[in-house]
Design a protein around this motif. Structure first.
Motif, short mmCIF file in Angstrom:
data_model
loop_
_atom_site.label_atom_id
_atom_site.label_comp_id
_atom_site.label_asym_id
_atom_site.label_seq_id
_atom_site.Cartn_x
_atom_site.Cartn_y
_atom_site.Cartn_z
N HIS A 43 -59.39 -18.16 -48.18
CA HIS A 43 -59.06 -19.53 -47.79
C HIS A 43 -59.95 -20.54 -48.52
CE1 HIS A 43 -56.09 -18.48 -44.87
NE2 HIS A 43 -56.92 -17.72 -44.17
N ALA A 44 -59.66 -21.82 -48.30
CA ALA A 44 -60.25 -22.89 -49.10
C ALA A 44 -61.78 -22.86 -49.11
CB ALA A 44 -59.76 -24.24 -48.60
N ARG A 45 -62.41 -22.66 -47.95
CA ARG A 45 -63.88 -22.71 -47.94
C ARG A 45 -64.49 -21.57 -48.74
NH1 ARG A 45 -68.00 -24.88 -49.39
NH2 ARG A 45 -69.96 -24.36 -48.34
N SER A 46 -63.92 -20.39 -48.66
CA SER A 46 -64.43 -19.27 -49.45
C SER A 46 -64.19 -19.51 -50.94
CB SER A 46 -63.76 -17.96 -49.02
OG SER A 46 -64.12 -17.62 -47.70
N VAL A 99 -63.72 -19.06 -34.07
CA VAL A 99 -62.74 -18.18 -34.70
C VAL A 99 -62.19 -17.18 -33.68
CG1 VAL A 99 -62.39 -16.38 -36.43
CG2 VAL A 99 -63.67 -18.44 -37.03
N LEU A 100 -63.07 -16.64 -32.86
CA LEU A 100 -62.61 -15.72 -31.80
C LEU A 100 -61.62 -16.42 -30.88
CD1 LEU A 100 -64.92 -13.93 -32.89
CD2 LEU A 100 -65.54 -13.44 -30.52
N GLU A 101 -61.89 -17.67 -30.56
CA GLU A 101 -61.00 -18.41 -29.68
C GLU A 101 -59.64 -18.65 -30.34
OE1 GLU A 101 -61.63 -20.06 -26.19
OE2 GLU A 101 -62.29 -18.01 -26.60
N ASN A 102 -59.64 -19.05 -31.62
CA ASN A 102 -58.34 -19.35 -32.22
C ASN A 102 -57.53 -18.08 -32.48
OD1 ASN A 102 -58.19 -18.59 -35.17
ND2 ASN A 102 -59.88 -20.04 -35.41
N THR A 103 -58.20 -16.94 -32.71
CA THR A 103 -57.42 -15.71 -32.87
C THR A 103 -56.87 -15.22 -31.53
OG1 THR A 103 -59.48 -14.41 -32.82
CG2 THR A 103 -58.56 -14.95 -34.99
N LYS A 141 -59.08 -25.18 -38.98
CA LYS A 141 -59.66 -24.04 -38.28
C LYS A 141 -59.53 -22.78 -39.11
CE LYS A 141 -59.06 -25.60 -33.49
NZ LYS A 141 -60.49 -25.51 -33.11
N ILE A 142 -58.37 -22.57 -39.71
CA ILE A 142 -58.14 -21.37 -40.49
C ILE A 142 -58.91 -21.41 -41.80
CG2 ILE A 142 -56.40 -19.98 -41.68
CD1 ILE A 142 -56.15 -19.85 -38.65
N THR A 143 -58.91 -22.54 -42.48
CA THR A 143 -59.53 -22.64 -43.81
C THR A 143 -61.02 -22.89 -43.76
OG1 THR A 143 -59.06 -25.02 -43.93
CG2 THR A 143 -57.38 -23.52 -44.81
N ALA A 144 -61.56 -23.19 -42.57
CA ALA A 144 -63.00 -23.47 -42.37
C ALA A 144 -63.47 -24.73 -43.08
CB ALA A 144 -63.86 -22.28 -42.79
N ARG A 201 -71.57 -31.74 -42.67
CA ARG A 201 -70.36 -31.28 -43.33
C ARG A 201 -70.67 -30.72 -44.71
NH1 ARG A 201 -66.05 -32.72 -40.43
NH2 ARG A 201 -66.19 -34.51 -39.03
N ARG A 202 -69.82 -29.81 -45.19
CA ARG A 202 -69.96 -29.40 -46.57
C ARG A 202 -69.28 -30.46 -47.43
NH1 ARG A 202 -65.43 -30.18 -47.08
NH2 ARG A 202 -63.71 -28.82 -47.63
N LEU A 203 -69.83 -30.68 -48.60
CA LEU A 203 -69.26 -31.68 -49.51
C LEU A 203 -68.23 -31.00 -50.39
CD1 LEU A 203 -69.90 -34.73 -49.98
CD2 LEU A 203 -71.13 -34.01 -52.03
N LYS A 204 -67.04 -31.57 -50.46
CA LYS A 204 -66.04 -31.01 -51.35
C LYS A 204 -66.43 -31.27 -52.79
CE LYS A 204 -62.85 -34.92 -51.83
NZ LYS A 204 -61.44 -35.37 -51.69
N ASP A 205 -65.83 -30.56 -53.72
CA ASP A 205 -66.11 -30.79 -55.14
C ASP A 205 -65.59 -32.17 -55.55
OD1 ASP A 205 -67.09 -30.19 -57.62
OD2 ASP A 205 -65.32 -29.09 -58.27
#
Length: 514
Positions: free
Chosen positions: A64-67, A349-353, A389-392, A408-412
């Protein structure tokens, strides 16, 4: 204490003390990413993997996007892109097909389809190229620790001494068990069989049956794999007593007939496996000098394809912090932020699964709720929230407030002088992006933080300080506040002699940012 003490790593990042800095137990994607991040900072690492050969089982099919951002931040993405295939974002929350939401906060708005064995191989090569020592066929049977380090006992009776250890050894983690860390949650209530087999049934017949069955049974699917084989997923008849024992071909064919009315002539399996929907999380991620990451810290149903991604992101958070502890410059409490930041992420993640499993159940009530959720996802903000939630990409660590970017993480982002932000993060150090024209300074931390004097139309702050994992810890234009953030996350300033050496070696400056 009996046994032979293994001197693997003697002198490597340890000042010749005869022990390795860090032992990583488990050679999957989480373990290899952890090892690579440690080696990026010169930490001596040995990876102990129980299995003699890499697994052929394809449990994960994509990133996913974050990875994908993590790979880009370390200069690995092009190689992954060459081995995978890009897909549109959408359809990952409980398999509800919706287009990607508008304005997803990432420069990588896609899913990268890539089988887990390929991901494993690429991350293993990355860790090895950085100098991690990888030992296959090395099962851990014992572990003890004292105030000076950790002693790991191997199945052959040998002992390995390290300053720290990280358990990345899966849901049935030996390290977690030896630590006595609780793993509360729910056991599996519904197992699923999967594998790669050849089929004799015509493709059009297979496609027609799959389309009909999936109207009510979303845990069933058949799709083409490689070299004429097909990947098959089908509900199991019952929960296995021992999930490590693979199913037989007869068992798979029996379930195909029970669920789909045909076994499609399944034969010649490449591999067969099973997984459950058990949901558990370790009570603690750290006990003294031993830490847990990946499936050793959390397990959940694979719905949404989050498990492998979650483990890689654990490693990305942990690696630089543990390296700082080993190097001796970590500020007080830095290593403990690994648990305080990542434990809540996994809990979500446990909650959304859990929620997704309910939405995928075949009974009429669950199907009614699923239709309602699908309708709500036509609202862009709802779709975006579930996609994040899925892509983190929606994660924000609680770092004490302040600017909207903090946590927050900074996008490129592209930079005006050429290049982009992620190209400046390859070193694994922190990064100060300075849009003030150079009025700010990180000179006392030049060996730990690169200083890029440049601008971007997409950066909504005069300056931003990024940790090595890309999360923003400060934003603004006040030097006193910046100095406080540097001390909080990167320790005390370096001695003047070290500062001079670091300034001469800084890639960000050499690259033309300052």
């Amino acid at each position: 204490m009996s046994g032979r003490v293994d001197r693997v790593g003697e002198g490597e990042g340890t000042g010749g003390t005869g022990r390795v800095d860090v032992v990583v137990v488990g050679g999957g994607p989480t373990g290899m990413m952890t090892a690579a991040e440690l080696r990026l900072h010169g930490v001596g690492v040995v990876v102990l993997e129980r299995d003699s050969e890499p697994t052929k089982i394809v449990r994960s099919l994509g990133l996913h996007a974050r990875s994908i951002e993590v790979l880009d931040q370390r200069g690995l993405l092009e190689e992954f892109l060459a081995r995978g295939r890009r897909y549109d974002v959408g359809g990952f929350f409980a398999g509800i097909r919706k287009p990607a939401p508008a304005g997803l906060d990432t420069a990588h708005g896609y899913v990268l389809g890539i089988p887990q064995p390929v991901t494993d191989a690429l991350l293993t090569a990355h860790a090895a190229a950085l100098g991690a020592r990888i030992r296959r066929g090395s099962a851990v049977t014992g572990l003890s620790q004292d105030e000076d380090g950790v002693t790991v006992t191997l199945a052959d009776g040998s002992l390995l001494r390290a300053r720290y250890a990280v358990g990345c050894d899966g849901g049935r983690s030996t390290v977690r068990t030896l630590l006595g860390v609780g793993f509360p949650g729910e056991p599996s209530r519904a197992d699923t069989l999967l594998g790669e087999v050849r089929l004799t049934a015509p493709p059009e017949e297979v496609a027609a049956v799959v389309a009909e069955v999936r109207k009510t049974q979303l845990r069933f699917g058949i799709g083409p794999s490689q070299d004429g084989a097909h990947r098959v997923v089908v509900p199991a008849a019952a929960v296995a007593v021992d999930r490590s024992v693979p199913p037989t071909l007869d068992e798979l064919r029996q379930q195909l007939r029970a669920v789909a009315g045909s076994d499609f002539g399944a034969h010649a399996p490449r591999w067969l496996s099973r997984f459950g929907d058990g949901t558990r999380q370790a009570e603690r991620y750290r006990v003294g000098r031993v830490l847990l990451a990946g499936d050793a810290a959390h397990v959940h149903p694979p719905i949404g394809g989050q498990g492998l991604n979650l483990g890689i992101q654990d490693a990305f958070n942990l690696g630089w912090k543990l390296a700082a502890e080993v190097a001796g410059w970590a500020p007080p409490g830095l290593l403990d932020t690994y648990e305080s930041e990542r434990h809540p992420v996994a809990a979500e993640v446990l909650e959304n699964t859990r929620a997704q499993m309910q939405l995928m159940a075949p009974d009429p009530g669950a199907r009614a709720v699923r239709r309602l959720v699908a309708e709500l996802m036509d609202i862009d903000e709802v779709n975006r929230r579930l996609t994040e939630k899925i892509t983190a990409t929606g994660i924000r660590y609680d770092l004490g407030g302040g600017h909207a970017l903090v946590g927050r993480r900074l996008k490129d982002m592209p930079l005006k002088q050429g290049g982009r932000v992620y190209a400046l993060t390859r070193t694994g150090r922190g990064l100060l992006i300075d849009q003030t024209g150079g009025r700010l300074s990180a000179a006392g931390w030049a060996g730990r933080v690169d200083h890029a004097v440049d601008t971007s139309d997409e950066l909504a702050a005069r300056a931003a300080l990024l940790r090595p994992d890309g999360h923003v810890v400060w934003a603004g234009d006040d030097q006193r506040e910046l100095t406080g953030a540097l001390s909080r996350w990167f320790g005390a300033p370096e001695p003047p002699a070290a500062q001079g050496r670091a300034q001469r070696a800084s890639p960000a400056r050499v690259a033309g940012s300052q």
